[in-house]
Design a protein around this motif. Structure first.
Motif, PDB file in Angstrom:
ATOM      1  N   ALA A  15      50.264  44.802  48.259  1.00  0.00           N
ATOM      2  CA  ALA A  15      48.921  44.973  48.829  1.00  0.00           C
ATOM      3  C   ALA A  15      48.032  43.783  48.483  1.00  0.00           C
ATOM      4  O   ALA A  15      47.203  43.351  49.292  1.00  0.00           O
ATOM      5  CB  ALA A  15      48.295  46.272  48.331  1.00  0.00           C
ATOM      6  N   LYS A  16      48.214  43.234  47.265  1.00  0.00           N
ATOM      7  CA  LYS A  16      47.454  42.046  46.879  1.00  0.00           C
ATOM      8  C   LYS A  16      47.866  40.851  47.737  1.00  0.00           C
ATOM      9  O   LYS A  16      47.019  40.019  48.124  1.00  0.00           O
ATOM     10  CB  LYS A  16      47.681  41.721  45.399  1.00  0.00           C
ATOM     11  N   VAL A  17      49.165  40.750  48.041  1.00  0.00           N
ATOM     12  CA  VAL A  17      49.634  39.666  48.912  1.00  0.00           C
ATOM     13  C   VAL A  17      49.002  39.794  50.293  1.00  0.00           C
ATOM     14  O   VAL A  17      48.552  38.805  50.886  1.00  0.00           O
ATOM     15  CB  VAL A  17      51.176  39.680  49.009  1.00  0.00           C
ATOM     16  N   CYS A  18      48.970  41.035  50.811  1.00  0.00           N
ATOM     17  CA  CYS A  18      48.316  41.263  52.111  1.00  0.00           C
ATOM     18  C   CYS A  18      46.849  40.877  52.055  1.00  0.00           C
ATOM     19  O   CYS A  18      46.306  40.295  53.002  1.00  0.00           O
ATOM     20  CB  CYS A  18      48.456  42.735  52.513  1.00  0.00           C
ATOM     21  N   ALA A  19      46.196  41.186  50.922  1.00  0.00           N
ATOM     22  CA  ALA A  19      44.778  40.840  50.760  1.00  0.00           C
ATOM     23  C   ALA A  19      44.587  39.329  50.800  1.00  0.00           C
ATOM     24  O   ALA A  19      43.645  38.830  51.428  1.00  0.00           O
ATOM     25  CB  ALA A  19      44.256  41.401  49.440  1.00  0.00           C
ATOM     26  N   VAL A  20      45.484  38.593  50.136  1.00  0.00           N
ATOM     27  CA  VAL A  20      45.392  37.134  50.130  1.00  0.00           C
ATOM     28  C   VAL A  20      45.580  36.578  51.540  1.00  0.00           C
ATOM     29  O   VAL A  20      44.825  35.695  51.981  1.00  0.00           O
ATOM     30  CB  VAL A  20      46.447  36.536  49.174  1.00  0.00           C
ATOM     31  N   LEU A  21      46.567  37.098  52.268  1.00  0.00           N
ATOM     32  CA  LEU A  21      46.822  36.618  53.630  1.00  0.00           C
ATOM     33  C   LEU A  21      45.653  36.945  54.556  1.00  0.00           C
ATOM     34  O   LEU A  21      45.252  36.116  55.384  1.00  0.00           O
ATOM     35  CB  LEU A  21      48.111  37.246  54.163  1.00  0.00           C
ATOM     36  N   LEU A  22      45.093  38.142  54.422  1.00  0.00           N
ATOM     37  CA  LEU A  22      43.937  38.515  55.241  1.00  0.00           C
ATOM     38  C   LEU A  22      42.739  37.624  54.925  1.00  0.00           C
ATOM     39  O   LEU A  22      42.024  37.173  55.828  1.00  0.00           O
ATOM     40  CB  LEU A  22      43.572  39.982  55.003  1.00  0.00           C
ATOM     41  N   GLY A  23      42.509  37.381  53.629  1.00  0.00           N
ATOM     42  CA  GLY A  23      41.393  36.528  53.237  1.00  0.00           C
ATOM     43  C   GLY A  23      41.551  35.109  53.752  1.00  0.00           C
ATOM     44  O   GLY A  23      40.589  34.499  54.237  1.00  0.00           O
ATOM     45  N   ALA A  24      42.775  34.580  53.670  1.00  0.00           N
ATOM     46  CA  ALA A  24      43.024  33.225  54.166  1.00  0.00           C
ATOM     47  C   ALA A  24      42.821  33.149  55.673  1.00  0.00           C
ATOM     48  O   ALA A  24      42.261  32.176  56.190  1.00  0.00           O
ATOM     49  CB  ALA A  24      44.443  32.796  53.799  1.00  0.00           C
ATOM     50  N   ALA A  25      43.284  34.194  56.387  1.00  0.00           N
ATOM     51  CA  ALA A  25      43.091  34.229  57.838  1.00  0.00           C
ATOM     52  C   ALA A  25      41.611  34.284  58.183  1.00  0.00           C
ATOM     53  O   ALA A  25      41.144  33.634  59.127  1.00  0.00           O
ATOM     54  CB  ALA A  25      43.820  35.431  58.433  1.00  0.00           C
TER      55      ALA A  25
END
Length: 449
Positions: A99-109
């Protein structure tokens, strides 16, 4: 990322992107509802009145008026805002590593959609930490949570810069210099400290007479009242925590002191700041609402009076925001009508010029050097400085004139793109429009001076 979202829209609907007030507006409102729901859940805001207040404040915040001045991209920008809020929601919650990885990818996007959204991530993380910090929690647990959040923010930046760099290399292009995008975040230590100071100054006294002026007139007074209430509730919270645990009180005070930097981090990132870039400032209202909701659940005797007074200030602020937004829309509508009338007259004179044919090359020169004195510049709305809406009517008329004439006046001109004719002696001798002789054929080109 913004181009990718627009491309996906084109692919889904099968038609190109356009300024569609009804459709784009509905998507924008839906996205804002999702943002408010995520914030309310993350900060555990229970009072439904505060839900309504938060929604009204965020949707009427003048950044939204600035956003609608770019109507054709308003909904992709809002999708980016949803992604950043969801990223903060995932980072702050107890969740597995994926979920943290998804958060990082969403934030970068989201940063890829608009770099200014980084301020929102920082502000929301700080507000969440403030509301989560309790004297009963161990310092180790607090520092562990802060460390995870710091790693996630670093991950967002690393992924964004890595992907951005790969795309630039792959397509052989450079970062656009528009609004300082290519220089964002690039600065010396001295400049960094100076910009941090500016972030705090703007927090205490918002910009005046700039493209980021959100608080004209009475709104500046209301901002001061809101800031004062937030400050009093913050001091109360710090002292109550410090009584139980001095160490926690110091940590809480530090978090509160970082709020101005988080909300206004765009002033650290960029030297050029305008209304579309400062949505992080709206998180100040979210902080006050979260503190009020917490106060409602306490044993403080004056909580109802404080809640009523603060709610009244926030409600009036949202109404004033909505009124200011509509003044911006009215100004742009009037300027658009005036520009259409202005160019209708100009097109008539062009077509009436001796020797004109549809194949005649046309060139405008001397746009703002010697402006038309007959243009009415709406002096009664000169208090509006918000990005794009702050332009004078003269600037509005001369901005994107080729596009405007084709789109709004239906005139498909054959524009001249050769050498600059301003240096031609015949052009220099011409009077400025609308004087007689301001439209002449010189060297086979129809010059409008």
């Amino acid at each position: 990322m913004l181009h990718l979202l627009c491309w996906m829209e084109d692919l889904f609907f099968g038609t190109g992107n356009a300024s569609l007030p009804l459709f784009n507006g509905m998507v924008t409102f839906l996205c804002m509802a999702v943002v408010c729901a995520l914030l309310a859940d993350l900060l555990k805001i229970r009072n439904r009145v505060y839900w309504v207040l938060m929604g009204c404040l965020l949707i009427s915040f003048p950044m939204m008026a600035a956003l609608f001045s770019y109507m054709f991209t308003s909904h992709p920008y809002m999708i980016g805002l949803v992604m950043m809020t969801l990223s903060a929601w995932l980072i702050c919650r107890e969740s597995p590593w994926w979920a943290k990885v998804c958060a990082v990818l969403l934030g970068a996007a989201s940063v890829g959609v608009y770099q200014a959204y980084l301020s929102i991530l920082l502000a929301v993380l700080l507000i969440s930490d403030i509301m989560e910090l309790r004297a009963e929690e161990s310092i180790r647990s607090v520092l562990r949570r802060a460390g995870i959040q710091a790693l996630c923010v670093a991950g967002v930046l690393l992924v964004y810069f890595a992907v951005n760099r790969l795309f630039l290399i792959k397509f052989g292009v450079e970062m656009t210099s528009y609004q300082g995008l290519d220089r964002m975040g690039v600065m010396s230590p001295g400049t960094f400290l100076e910009r941090c100071g500016k972030a705090y100054r703007v927090f205490l006294s918002p910009d005046r007479d700039t493209g980021a002026d959100m608080y004209p007139g009475t709104l500046r007074l209301l901002y001061g009242l809101q800031l004062g209430m937030t400050g009093l509730l913050a001091v109360r919270r710090v002292f109550r925590t410090a009584k139980k645990s001095p160490g926690h009180g110091v940590l809480l005070a530090l978090l509160f002191l970082l709020i101005p930097l988080g909300c206004n981090f765009i002033y650290v990132m960029s030297e050029e700041v305008h209304g579309l870039m400062v949505f992080g400032q709206a998180m100040q209202f979210v902080l006050l609402i979260a503190l009020l909701d917490e106060l409602d659940g306490s044993a403080f005797r004056g909580r109802q009076a404080v809640s009523l007074a603060a709610s009244l200030v926030l409600a009036v602020t949202s109404v004033m925001f909505a009124r200011f937004d509509n003044q911006c829309y009215l100004k742009e509508t009037l300027q658009q009508q005036e520009a259409m009338s202005y160019y209708t007259t100009l097109i008539t004179r062009i077509k009436s010029h001796e020797g004109y044919t549809p194949e005649t090359e046309i060139c405008f020169v001397n746009d703002l050097t010697n402006p038309d004195p007959t243009i009415y510049d709406l002096e009664e709305m000169s208090f509006i400085h918000l990005n794009l809406y702050g332009r004078s009517t003269t600037e509005f008329i001369h901005s994107y004139k080729e596009y405007f004439i084709r789109r709004w006046n239906g005139f498909e001109a054959n524009w001249y793109w050769g050498e600059d004719p301003e240096a031609w002696p015949e052009v220099q001798a011409m009077p400025a429009y609308p004087a007689d002789g301001s439209i002449q054929t010189v060297n086979g080109v129809l010059i409008v001076k």
